[in-house]
Design an enzyme around this catalytic site. Sequence first.
Site, mmCIF file in Angstrom:
data_model
loop_
_atom_site.group_PDB
_atom_site.id
_atom_site.type_symbol
_atom_site.label_atom_id
_atom_site.label_comp_id
_atom_site.label_asym_id
_atom_site.label_seq_id
_atom_site.Cartn_x
_atom_site.Cartn_y
_atom_site.Cartn_z
ATOM 1 N N HIS A 41 -1.662 4.155 1.677
ATOM 2 C CA HIS A 41 -0.733 4.506 2.762
ATOM 3 C C HIS A 41 0.504 3.609 2.771
ATOM 4 O O HIS A 41 1.642 4.104 2.815
ATOM 5 C CB HIS A 41 -1.489 4.421 4.089
ATOM 6 C CG HIS A 41 -0.769 4.988 5.267
ATOM 7 N ND1 HIS A 41 0.135 4.268 6.013
ATOM 8 C CD2 HIS A 41 -0.832 6.213 5.839
ATOM 9 C CE1 HIS A 41 0.589 5.030 7.000
ATOM 10 N NE2 HIS A 41 0.022 6.218 6.917
ATOM 11 N N SER A 72 3.750 9.733 9.546
ATOM 12 C CA SER A 72 3.764 8.494 8.747
ATOM 13 C C SER A 72 4.770 8.586 7.611
ATOM 14 O O SER A 72 5.327 7.585 7.195
ATOM 15 C CB SER A 72 2.398 8.257 8.111
ATOM 16 O OG SER A 72 1.541 7.618 8.997
ATOM 17 N N ASP A 75 2.149 -2.084 7.519
ATOM 18 C CA ASP A 75 1.279 -1.009 7.062
ATOM 19 C C ASP A 75 0.037 -1.594 6.396
ATOM 20 O O ASP A 75 -0.391 -2.704 6.739
ATOM 21 C CB ASP A 75 2.078 -0.096 6.110
ATOM 22 C CG ASP A 75 1.626 1.356 6.161
ATOM 23 O OD1 ASP A 75 0.448 1.604 5.876
ATOM 24 O OD2 ASP A 75 2.452 2.232 6.478
#
Length: 738
Positions: free
Chosen positions: A208, A525, A150
């Site tokens: 994220h 996600s 990620d």
Amino acid sequence: MENFHAPWISFVLLALVPFLSKNPFVAFCHNTPNHETDQPRTYIIQLETPTASLDEEGLKIWYKSFLPESNDNSERLLHSYSEVFSGFAAKLTEEEVKNMAKKEGFLRAHPDRVLPLHTTHTADFLGLKVGQGLWQASGLGKGVIIGVLDSGITPNHPSFDDRGVPPPPPGKWKGSCNLKTGCNNKLIGAKSLVAGDTAKPPIDVYGHGTHTSSTAAGNFVRNASAFGLARGTAAGTAPHAHLAIYKVCNDDGCSESAVVAGFDAAVKDGVDVISMSLGGSPTRFDQDPVSIAAFRASVEKGVFVSCSAGNDGPFKSTLSSVAPWVLTVAATTMDRSLQATVELGDGRKINAESMDQPPNFPEGPVPLFITDTSYDYHNCYTVSEKVKGKVAVCQADDLICTGKAAIVKAAGGIGMIVVNLDEEGYTMVDRTCNFPTASVPFNDGNPIITYVNSTSNATATISFRGTVLGVTPAPAIAHFSSRGPARECYSIIKPDISGPGVNILAAWIDRRTANDTFVIQSGTSMAAPHLSGVAALVKSLHPDWSAAAIKSAIMTTSDDKDRQGRFIQDEQRGSASFYAMGAGHVNPSKAVDPGLVYDLDIDDYIAYICGKYGNAGAKAIVRGRSIKCETVKNLTEAQLNYPTITLTPRNINHTVSRTVTNVGPTNSSYKVKVNVPDTVFLTVEPQILNFTQVNERKSFTVSAKWTGRPVNSVEGKLRWISDKHVVRSPVVVTDRQI
Ligand SMILES: *[C@@H]1O[C@H](CO)[C@@H](O)[C@H](O)[C@H]1NC(C)=O
Ligand SMILES: *[C@@H]1O[C@H](CO)[C@@H](O)[C@H](O)[C@H]1NC(C)=O
Ligand SMILES: *[C@@H]1O[C@H](CO)[C@@H](O)[C@H](O)[C@H]1NC(C)=O
Ligand SMILES: *[C@@H]1O[C@H](CO)[C@@H](O)[C@H](O)[C@H]1NC(C)=O
Ligand SMILES: *[C@@H]1O[C@H](CO)[C@@H](O)[C@H](O)[C@H]1NC(C)=O
Ligand SMILES: *[C@@H]1O[C@H](CO)[C@@H](O)[C@H](O)[C@H]1NC(C)=O
Ligand SMILES: *[C@@H]1O[C@H](CO)[C@@H](O)[C@H](O)[C@H]1NC(C)=O
Ligand SMILES: *[C@@H]1O[C@H](CO)[C@@H](O)[C@H](O)[C@H]1NC(C)=O
């Protein structure tokens, strides 16, 4: 219009607007050669597996021999793969690639693509409770290592504290930690695979990666909340599993060459599970470096790979990461709502969702405003000064906060009622505008618009109710969750499974203050790391299970009904198709005790790959051995021993076979039960499977024939039922042409 919408929706919901706003179409227009200038660009060069066994240094020397002779040779080599891929990534001109292709051992040059990146209450909702059941039995995921590919990590965040986490099992972890503050028993490894940044610590400047990592395996953090909402103890799905961080994304996105390097490093380091919340449009598996890397990780090395399905729903065939050897995860809503009520001047009450719940909003009726252009009546990009002191009724779009909210606010408006788009239906996603907003489903928007339009002094009383639990229906499929069928593997139902992905509270970093915090995000996600956590819990109880067995366990024990006992619904409140939700909604406690599993080994996959792509495809995908498809008993896609079943009878009686392995009690007797619409005859042979040994395998066949005229597609289920277990497989019978 629909085609235009799809990519845009995804970019907002993927929670990484900075990545995506730059060039949202970049993932969709790859492979365009630059004939004019022939500037160097990044290629992933795939080579044949060397016959001699070479160590990493040896491989690097061999790889460099493919590069053009020049003095800056070493700087050209961006990644040198050794574990999951035979080859390297380098900056090359087209001319140089052409010359390289003449050398022996060269297989293919893949132009590098940029892939877009696609919780307090979640654990409770998934039935995970401290000191009880699965969390108790699995030691909260103890001893299992989850590798997260990620945007990096926020090392000092309390979610990554190692309180209560023992060190990884001796000899298992072989990775390293490139963080100034060092690693701990929770965060055991961290490195960057972004070309040019590999020496830098993999710090997450977007949030994220911090969010997905803490969703998979964040430790317990008491009193976590976002803006005071959704308060509770935050925890990942496997709170005592270890995390290994592989930063593969930066400002420019997530390049495939870095993602493959992430797989390479994770497998070498000894992870058990790989969590990947990113992906582009799928291509042939034998021409997709990430699918090839995932094959080697999952099938050849036994690492479980969990991937987000993509955020291009509700439109058909929009999935990413669909290879049969990965888990493709769709997103659902939970039963938690950040609620507000809109009471119109005519007395009608409408439930709304609000992330911006101001304590000082007027308590009584406030005047409403709607733009009065005859078309696009609530577009809100062109509000007049009449909005001053009023609440504007506006149609949702992906720039609702930076666009419409800012315009309404600047013109003196005091808030917004945001009406969902038609395709968003009843899915209420977070919209944090720092401006009072109440979002309503598409169908509830019409009465509001009609009312506001019908009177010159429309009003509404907006009450903010904070966090409300027990909301129905839940779980439901989120509108943005990408849908099948997958063009690359039409006869396998994709996505595989669904899990929570709407309004998920997890760790974040506030970029302005650099404070640790928690935020609410939505997207597939957010769903994929929940499943990575579940896979870790299953793995910690069954360390010897293959990735395919774990996947089967998760799928066959999932729920096809919601908390009210109705079939799980989609964003329009219709029954969700398997092509939206996969086998069902994950049920972790059942996943560790499935009774039977549909297992797959490398020979099954080779038979499938040979049948699909022939020798060249097998050579590209399978690394560990050389294959002659002529000597392999080819399998069609429908015959692959997958836990879901797709039948295409056309004018014949279509039969497929499956083999189940007993992982339940030694002596077990299963009886089959089939539910399909009466437009098909479905027969199963035999109807009873008796087992007298653990790990005993039994085969059966499933045949389908249309009773009358073929119909487009029907869905049903096949269940093997014993006194202790129900092993459910979704069944699709279809007449669509591939
Ligand atoms: C939780 O945080 C809030 C706000 O920071 C504080 O008022 C409250 O006392 C805290 N509760 C607990 C149990 O720590
Ligand atoms: C709107 O205004 C009219 C006339 O001023 C009044 O009779 C009516 O009650 C008002 N309606 C509402 C909903 O306030
Ligand atoms: C609003 O009212 C006008 C005039 O009464 C009408 O032409 C228009 O269709 C209405 N719009 C909506 C969305 O109801
Ligand atoms: C964030 O950090 C700043 C400066 O480090 C500090 O003053 C502030 O109190 C912090 N805010 C929160 C909510 O922790
Ligand atoms: C399997 O299929 C491939 C083509 O996809 C073919 O080349 C090969 O001969 C087949 N194997 C057998 C045993 O028929
Ligand atoms: C289809 O084939 C299976 C297996 O050969 C057989 O058991 C079944 O009766 C057949 N069904 C129909 C409707 O012909
Ligand atoms: C299983 O069944 C066999 C024969 O019926 C019996 O001998 C054996 O004890 C049983 N095993 C278990 C674990 O119940
Ligand atoms: C399977 O087991 C059940 C229950 O033990 C028994 O009644 C049945 O006869 C067995 N069937 C077969 C085909 O062995």
